[in-house]
Enzyme design. Structure first.
Site, PDB file in Angstrom:
ATOM      1  N   CYS A   5       4.194  10.223  -5.416  1.00  0.00           N
ATOM      2  CA  CYS A   5       2.802   9.274  -5.294  1.00  0.00           C
ATOM      3  C   CYS A   5       1.958   9.584  -3.786  1.00  0.00           C
ATOM      4  CB  CYS A   5       3.494   7.868  -5.432  1.00  0.00           C
ATOM      5  SG  CYS A   5       1.902   6.644  -5.252  1.00  0.00           S
ATOM      6  N   ASP A  30       0.918   7.347  -1.806  1.00  0.00           N
ATOM      7  CA  ASP A  30       1.238   6.200  -1.157  1.00  0.00           C
ATOM      8  C   ASP A  30       1.536   7.027   0.473  1.00  0.00           C
ATOM      9  OD1 ASP A  30       2.899   4.250   0.507  1.00  0.00           O
ATOM     10  OD2 ASP A  30       2.306   3.126  -1.270  1.00  0.00           O
ATOM     11  N   ARG A  51       3.087   5.505   2.788  1.00  0.00           N
ATOM     12  CA  ARG A  51       4.210   5.208   3.420  1.00  0.00           C
ATOM     13  C   ARG A  51       5.402   6.446   3.075  1.00  0.00           C
ATOM     14  NH1 ARG A  51       4.696  -0.552   1.016  1.00  0.00           N
ATOM     15  NH2 ARG A  51       4.115   0.789  -0.916  1.00  0.00           N
ATOM     16  N   HIS A  85       8.322   5.490  -6.320  1.00  0.00           N
ATOM     17  CA  HIS A  85       8.903   4.877  -5.102  1.00  0.00           C
ATOM     18  C   HIS A  85       8.717   3.317  -5.460  1.00  0.00           C
ATOM     19  CE1 HIS A  85       5.094   3.097  -3.371  1.00  0.00           C
ATOM     20  NE2 HIS A  85       4.474   4.579  -3.935  1.00  0.00           N
ATOM     21  N   CYS A 123       5.170   0.231  -5.719  1.00  0.00           N
ATOM     22  CA  CYS A 123       4.214   1.179  -5.881  1.00  0.00           C
ATOM     23  C   CYS A 123       2.933   0.388  -6.223  1.00  0.00           C
ATOM     24  CB  CYS A 123       4.535   2.250  -6.857  1.00  0.00           C
ATOM     25  SG  CYS A 123       2.991   3.260  -7.437  1.00  0.00           S
TER      26      CYS A 123
END
Length: 195
Positions: free
Chosen positions: A41, A43, A45, A97, A100
């Protein structure tokens, strides 16, 4: 984040890196030979090389919203083909993760406008497992479980690629499904290994 600060930090990074390892950039500029194609992903983080403890050149990374593998997506398809046929990776890892945002949006039936065509893959996974997911009383548990179901489906989609099938039989390529747990920092192996 201040963009000017990025250039300052870059200069400091080069200075520190070369101070402790003068040959670092020479090695970094050599051709890559990663053993893993990581599909994860986007993302901010999630930092795959960091949580895997991998160094430069060890992991070929492809990221998108929701770590989806849609057979009609030329971007993901080109990363898979390049990784399998040209880089000759030995492993493909599809890694979701927990927590999400794409999964949360699907669970909340939130309309994301122009992102909707991209999320259809994930919405189909939800619909297939809706009875199980809706029976879970906790929203975080529903999200985590849908992340896991989605990773399994994305692995199945990868296994449908002609190039992946050929590489499995010719080179022993393996496909794995993982989830990164943001809360604990641990990688959860979903044991969907194929190859």
């Amino acid at each position: 984040m201040d963009l000017d600060r990025i250039f300052e930090q870059n200069a400091q990074w080069i200075k520190r890196r070369l101070g402790s390892d003068p040959g670092y950039l020479d090695r970094l500029s050599r051709p890559q030979h990663p053993g893993i194609l990581y599909i994860g992903c986007a993302d901010s983080r999630v930092m795959p090389e960091a949580f895997m403890g991998a160094g430069p050149g060890e992991v070929f990374v492809h990221r998108n919203v929701g770590n989806l593998v849609s057979p009609g997506d030329p971007n993901t398809r080109s990363a898979v083909i390049y990784g399998v046929e040209h880089l000759k990776v030995g492993h493909i890892v599809v890694c979701g993760h927990y927590d999400c945002g794409a999964v949360k949006a699907v669970l909340q039936s939130e309309d994301l406008g122009s992102l909707e065509p991209w999320l259809q893959n994930l919405r189909a996974v939800y619909q297939h497992h809706q009875a199980e997911l809706d029976a879970l009383p906790d929203a975080a548990d529903r999200c985590d479980r849908l992340v896991e179901h989605s990773v399994r489906v994305q692995c199945a989609n990868i296994l449908g690629f002609t190039e992946v099938k050929a590489s499995i039989s010719e080179t022993g390529l393996q496909v794995h499904g993982w989830v990164f747990d943001l809360r604990s920092g641990r990688i959860v192996d979903l044991n969907v290994d194929r190859g």
